[in-house]
Design a protein around this motif. Structure first.
Motif, PDB file in Angstrom:
ATOM      1  N   SER A  17       0.830  -1.210   0.000  1.00 48.51           N
ATOM      2  CA  SER A  17       0.000   0.000   0.000  1.00 48.51           C
ATOM      3  C   SER A  17       0.861   1.255   0.000  1.00 48.51           C
ATOM      4  N   VAL A  64      -9.130   0.292 -10.736  1.00 50.11           N
ATOM      5  CA  VAL A  64      -8.684   0.529  -9.354  1.00 50.11           C
ATOM      6  C   VAL A  64      -9.831   0.430  -8.354  1.00 50.11           C
ATOM      7  N   ARG A  67      -9.806  -1.057  -4.691  1.00 47.76           N
ATOM      8  CA  ARG A  67      -8.429  -1.068  -4.178  1.00 47.76           C
ATOM      9  C   ARG A  67      -7.969   0.329  -3.774  1.00 47.76           C
ATOM     10  N   PHE A  68      -8.401   1.347  -4.489  1.00 42.69           N
ATOM     11  CA  PHE A  68      -7.990   2.720  -4.223  1.00 42.69           C
ATOM     12  C   PHE A  68      -9.153   3.496  -3.599  1.00 42.69           C
ATOM     13  N   MET A  83      -3.899   3.756  -1.786  1.00 46.04           N
ATOM     14  CA  MET A  83      -3.770   2.676  -2.764  1.00 46.04           C
ATOM     15  C   MET A  83      -3.392   1.384  -2.054  1.00 46.04           C
ATOM     16  N   LEU A  86      -1.638  -3.139  -4.292  1.00 49.03           N
ATOM     17  CA  LEU A  86      -1.004  -2.615  -5.502  1.00 49.03           C
ATOM     18  C   LEU A  86      -0.508  -3.728  -6.403  1.00 49.03           C
ATOM     19  N   ASP A  90       0.130  -0.986 -11.764  1.00 47.02           N
ATOM     20  CA  ASP A  90      -0.154   0.331 -11.195  1.00 47.02           C
ATOM     21  C   ASP A  90       1.069   1.253 -11.259  1.00 47.02           C
ATOM     22  N   THR A  91       2.197   0.699 -11.669  1.00 48.00           N
ATOM     23  CA  THR A  91       3.408   1.506 -11.787  1.00 48.00           C
ATOM     24  C   THR A  91       3.194   2.640 -12.782  1.00 48.00           C
ATOM     25  N   VAL A 120       5.772  -0.373  -8.494  1.00 48.39           N
ATOM     26  CA  VAL A 120       5.355  -1.592  -7.820  1.00 48.39           C
ATOM     27  C   VAL A 120       6.187  -2.741  -8.377  1.00 48.39           C
TER      28      VAL A 120
END
Length: 122
Positions: A17, A64, A67-68, A83, A86, A90-91, A120
């Motif tokens: 996270s 997302v 998750r976000f 976030m 991850l 998501d990078t 990530v």
């Protein structure tokens, strides 16, 4: 005039996270809708999450959702993006943006931060 400054990015393992912050200067920020966007290497900038000026209206990209979490603290003139879970995909460089109008289209936003890198590792 509004200035936005993101922070909180970094390197995290998949499943971890991070919490990004978007700190704003300028009283007009109180009335701005705020969006988080991201740009991954070789890809177009994409919408991630948005929040209304009052903080009660939030919406997310499907990728997302769940998750976000986007939130805002009007007393601190700051918008957050929590976030969790991850994933490698998501990078990206994450940007916050502000505009009086609600939109998922980055072209509609007038005020932008400089971005913060989120990496990530898989």
């Amino acid at each position: 005039q509004v200035q936005l400054v993101e922070s909180g990015g970094g390197l995290v393992q998949a499943g971890g996270s991070l919490r990004l912050s978007c700190a704003a200067s300028g009283r007009i920020f109180y009335n701005l809708h705020v969006g988080w966007f991201r740009r991954a290497p070789g890809k177009e900038r994409e919408f991630v999450a948005g929040i209304g000026w009052g903080g009660g209206s939030t919406y997310y990209a499907e990728s997302v959702k769940g998750r976000f979490t986007i939130s805002r603290d009007r007393t601190k003139n700051t918008v957050y993006l929590q976030m969790n879970s991850l994933k490698f995909e998501d990078t990206a460089v994450y940007y916050c943006a502000g505009d009086p109008r609600k939109s998922v289209d980055s072209d509609e936003y007038n005020y932008w931060g400089q971005g913060t890198q989120v990496t990530v590792s898989s």
